[in-house]
Design a protein around this motif. Structure first.
Motif, PDB file in Angstrom:
ATOM      1  N   THR A  74      24.244 -24.841   2.399  1.00 33.41           N
ATOM      2  CA  THR A  74      23.097 -25.262   3.192  1.00 33.41           C
ATOM      3  C   THR A  74      23.034 -24.412   4.454  1.00 33.41           C
ATOM      4  O   THR A  74      24.053 -24.220   5.140  1.00 33.41           O
TER       5      THR A  74
ATOM      6  N   LYS B  20      29.557 -31.873  11.745  1.00 30.99           N
ATOM      7  CA  LYS B  20      28.391 -31.197  11.173  1.00 30.99           C
ATOM      8  C   LYS B  20      28.127 -31.608   9.733  1.00 30.99           C
ATOM      9  O   LYS B  20      27.471 -30.890   8.984  1.00 30.99           O
TER      10      LYS B  20
ATOM     11  N   ASN C 254      16.261 -26.617   8.067  1.00 32.90           N
ATOM     12  CA  ASN C 254      17.347 -27.039   7.189  1.00 32.90           C
ATOM     13  C   ASN C 254      16.981 -26.643   5.762  1.00 32.90           C
ATOM     14  O   ASN C 254      15.958 -27.093   5.227  1.00 32.90           O
ATOM     15  N   TRP C 255      17.823 -25.806   5.142  1.00 35.69           N
ATOM     16  CA  TRP C 255      17.497 -25.264   3.817  1.00 35.69           C
ATOM     17  C   TRP C 255      18.698 -25.435   2.898  1.00 35.69           C
ATOM     18  O   TRP C 255      19.741 -24.822   3.090  1.00 35.69           O
ATOM     19  N   ASP C 256      18.543 -26.299   1.884  1.00 37.69           N
ATOM     20  CA  ASP C 256      19.590 -26.525   0.894  1.00 37.69           C
ATOM     21  C   ASP C 256      19.466 -25.486  -0.203  1.00 37.69           C
ATOM     22  O   ASP C 256      18.551 -25.549  -1.043  1.00 37.69           O
TER      23      ASP C 256
ATOM     24  N   LYS D  13      21.283 -23.748   8.274  1.00 35.82           N
ATOM     25  CA  LYS D  13      20.612 -24.447   9.372  1.00 35.82           C
ATOM     26  C   LYS D  13      20.371 -23.479  10.529  1.00 35.82           C
ATOM     27  O   LYS D  13      21.237 -22.653  10.860  1.00 35.82           O
TER      28      LYS D  13
ATOM     29  N   TYR E  22      14.115 -26.900  14.354  1.00 33.54           N
ATOM     30  CA  TYR E  22      15.222 -27.037  13.413  1.00 33.54           C
ATOM     31  C   TYR E  22      14.723 -26.633  12.017  1.00 33.54           C
ATOM     32  O   TYR E  22      13.657 -27.071  11.578  1.00 33.54           O
TER      33      TYR E  22
END
Length: 782
Positions: free
Chosen positions: A320, A52, A313-315, A322, A311
């Motif tokens: 992070t 991952k 995806n957030w930093d 997901k 999907y």
């Protein structure tokens, strides 16, 4: 000429000791050397996300066979089912069209929609629904990863023997690009043509917004011919996939994906009955294996599948997040197969409707560069939810007119006759069809965590755990009878079954220790994997039987390394696996249980693997590269006293619940199914520069398999003997136009080996793999 196991091992040792391997390139210009090495497509370094997070395959303390899109193209791999040719220890089997995948001797020979695969296939982190007759085409992939050993911690349900990950490219908003590919081939021995093509586009829509579109079309004539005139379905597939990615901010992106596939093929239902049961007086054997059958009904299967996914995806500043959502549907609206495998009008099956649906949700948070102790600790924590349903609604099992001479010994016919006394005066003049219904429902929820900690600068400890809770039940389990007597037809309720809900829970731990050296590592690991408990869903006299979950305890000691300035890469592993409550299947229509699932007992596998990637002459011949790998497996049943099967001489059933011989036979000490003692492959690729005129690439591959059994009985009737195949390609590249033209040949020595084999009441049915094929392929990249 067939190479023996000793010859393969000798070749590997000889290559490692050859003087060319010891050449030093210390005085070479580094940038020039890198450019030379990149000219051969076998030498690409593959980056994976098996844990991952993005890592080089050489840095991961897991045994992985990883292939980039270019490497797959260089070796001529077009489908997931062909991966066994370049992944020793991997066996793609088939039972009546259902894939039965085994990796390192771990796999289940149970089939039907309610049988979970031991080596699931993931596409972009979503596990694909298995189906009868499915072919997983590798169209415009970024890479493929074959993860070996239990992967239950991060990949969850049923990754008992490993997992196959197919990763497709993400849309890019900075470039418009695409690819068109077309091919034509011919199986000379049977005169069958095949053609197809694929397309891929990456489309920037606006700043921060892009899409990819891909499509596949394939039309392949059947390699089998039915001498009785019934059709054998050609292999046809139309598939489309689209992705849209929105880069909302520098730290947030959202991807939506959709796919549709419509396919038709013989579904593994065209099999040769060369040795029917001697108990069947009206069964006439085929004289030999020759790609010709004598079936009374078509061999055909058609499937439709759809998939939608999202999907996020957030930093965030310190981690992070997901989120992955998916909705899949599979429908088999049509299927026919002659299940006595002979010209006798005895027994056939056809699908009224087979379907499966699955919805999943996964949320996880992962460490990033700003996380606490990020210089020493990386981690992932998450939760996963699945709900699914699948089965036959219904499946028709038809005993045809004139079969009573053989079926009269069956308790099924006796039960039907008693039920129909006075309704159908003469059963000999009627077709009797058992109409079987049953849908397996599943709900599963789990939580997982894994962390990797630097104890010392070169010493890393990985700890992982997953906890699952799962419930399963079978709805609508019943059997009706359809009687055709002249012009009259009717449906009569025959049997129905109440199936209790089964609730289970399990904990899957994983621990590994990794010691790093300069350009190398040594690792040891222990992991536990499970195969979900389940019910069979095809029944006649007996209700669905529950089988307990299978458990594997796996131990591995391995190494990876790169030497000689990257010219030589080696990877190897020793492993030992204990299997408990092995899930298997026994098929006997006439005994009343149809397809019976049960726990076979225990087993163990001892094995060793070695793989190598080499550039033997980087100065004299930088375009030459070689990859080679081999796997040795010693797998056996350590406790399997209640063996069920078919007597080799008479063809009569034996074991618990058998129609004829009730006494079980002891299979303890037998070889595990789909477990060859030795498999090995070698691929050699030579790239030759023509200057401004382009480049020529020559490739040759060989694959050796020492043979294996399709059943735990280890009968010669279901045995694949040793075989070896050779493939070759010659490609021309003209880079200014992005053009690639390839002439290819597969199975050049016309080796005969089985694609599938299964034993039913009337004898074994075996299907041959394709014969020699020659063809041409064109690809344009722009």
């Amino acid at each position: 000429m067939t190479l023996s196991k000793r010859a393969y091992l000798g070749a590997l040792v000889a290559m490692l000791s050859a003087p060319a391997f010891a050449q030093s390139t210390a005085n070479n210009d580094q940038s020039d050397g890198s450019q030379q090495r990149s000219s051969n497509r076998l030498l690409e370094e593959v980056v994976v996300t098996a844990r991952k997070r993005t890592e080089s395959v050489q840095d991961v303390p897991i045994s992985i066979a990883a292939f980039s899109a270019e490497k797959l193209d260089a070796i001529g791999i077009e489908t997931a089912q062909q991966l066994d040719k370049i992944t020793p220890g991997l066996v793609f089997g088939s039972t009546i069209g259902f894939n039965t995948v085994s990796l390192r001797g771990v796999g289940s020979d149970a089939y039907l929609p309610s049988a979970d695969p031991s080596v699931p296939i993931y596409v972009d982190d979503i596990n694909s629904l298995p189906s009868q007759g499915s072919i997983d085409a590798l169209v415009n992939v970024e890479r493929v990863e074959v993860l070996k050993g239990p992967q239950g911690t991060l990949f969850g349900r049923n990754a008992l023997g490993g997992a196959i990950r197919i990763v497709t490219p993400d849309p890019r908003d900075d470039v418009f690009e695409g690819q068109l590919k077309a091919d034509y081939g011919r199986y000379d021995l049977v005169g069958a043509d095949s053609s197809g093509g694929s397309a891929f586009l990456n489309i920037p829509i606006a700043e921060g917004l892009a899409a990819t579109l891909s499509g596949l079309y394939r039309d392949e004539e059947p390699i089998y011919t039915n001498e009785l005139g019934e059709p054998v379905e050609p292999n046809k597939i139309e598939a489309f996939r689209g992705k849209v990615k929105w880069y909302v901010t520098d730290t947030l992106d959202i991807t939506l994906s959709g796919a549709y596939e419509e396919a038709a093929n013989a579904g593994g239902l065209s099999a040769e009955g060369t040795q029917p049961s001697t108990a069947c007086a009206i069964c006439t054997p085929d004289p030999k294996f020759d790609y010709r059958t004598q079936h009374n009904v078509p061999a055909a299967l058609r499937t439709r599948r759809t998939m939608l996914s999202g999907y996020v995806n957030w930093d965030l500043p310190t981690f992070t997040a997901k989120l992955i959502l998916s909705d899949q549907n599979l429908d088999v609206p049509y299927g026919w197969g002659d299940l006595d495998y002979t010209s006798a009008p005895i027994f056939a099956g056809n699908v009224g409707e087979q379907y499966a649906e699955q919805r999943t949700a996964e949320f996880r948070i992962e460490s990033n560069d700003n996380s606490f102790m990020s210089d020493r600790l990386t981690w992932v924590v998450g939760a996963y939810y699945l709900e699914a349903a699948g089965g036959y609604d219904p499946l028709y099992l038809r005993f045809t007119t004139g079969a009573t001479d053989f079926l009269g010994v069956s308790p099924i016919v006796e039960s039907i006759s008693n039920l129909l006394s006075g309704v159908v005066p003469n059963l000999n003049n009627a077709d009797v069809t058992a109409v079987s219904y049953g849908v397996l429902n599943t709900e599963s929820i789990s939580g997982f965590a894994e962390g990797n900690y630097h104890i010392l600068d070169r010493l890393k400890l990985t700890l992982g755990v997953r906890y699952d809770e799962e419930s399963r039940d079978v709805s609508g389990s019943r059997v009706d009878l359809k009687i055709a007597d002249g012009d009259d037809e009717g449906d009569i309720p025959f049997s129905s079954f109440d199936v209790p809900e089964a609730n289970t829970s399990r904990t899957s731990p994983r621990v590994s220790l990794q010691w790093e050296f300069d350009n190398a590592q040594v690792y040891g690991s222990y992991s536990v994997g499970y195969l979900s408990p389940t019910y069979n869903t095809v029944n006649i006299l007996e209700g669905p039987n529950f089988v307990e979950q299978e458990e594997n305890n796996a131990y591995e000691l391995g190494f990876k390394g790169s030497w000689l300035d990257g010219q030589l890469q080696l990877e190897g592993a020793l492993f030992y696996t204990e299997r408990t409550n092995i899930i298997t299947a026994y098929t006997s229509i006439l005994s009343g249980g149809a397809v019976t699932f049960f726990n076979a007992g225990d087993g163990e596998i001892k094995g060793v693997e070695l793989s190598m990637q080499l550039q033997p002459m980087p100065t004299l011949n930088p375009g030459l590269a070689l990859i080679a790998s081999g796997s040795y497996l010693d797998g056996e049943y350590t406790d399997y006293k209640d063996g069920r099967g078919y007597d080799e001489d008479s063809g009569l059933t034996f074991g618990p619940g058998a129609l004829n011989l009730l006494e079980a036979r002891d299979f303890t000490g037998n070889t595990l199914t789909n477990t060859p003692e030795f498999t090995g492959s070698i691929s050699l690729l030579q790239a030759i520069s023509l200057g401004r005129l382009g480049e020529i690439e020559l490739g040759i591959d060989t694959y050796y398999n020492s043979g294996y059994f399709f059943s735990a009985q280890n009968t010669s009737l279901l045995e694949q003997e040793q075989y070896q195949t050779y493939d070759a390609r010659i490609s021309y590249f003209y880079n200014p136009w992005g053009l690639q033209l390839t002439l290819f040949g597969e199975n050049l020595t016309d080796e005969r080996y089985f694609a599938s084999a299964v034993h039913l009441d009337f004898g074994p049915g075996r299907s041959l793999a394709p014969p020699k094929q020659l063809g041409v392929r064109a690809k344009w990249t722009f």
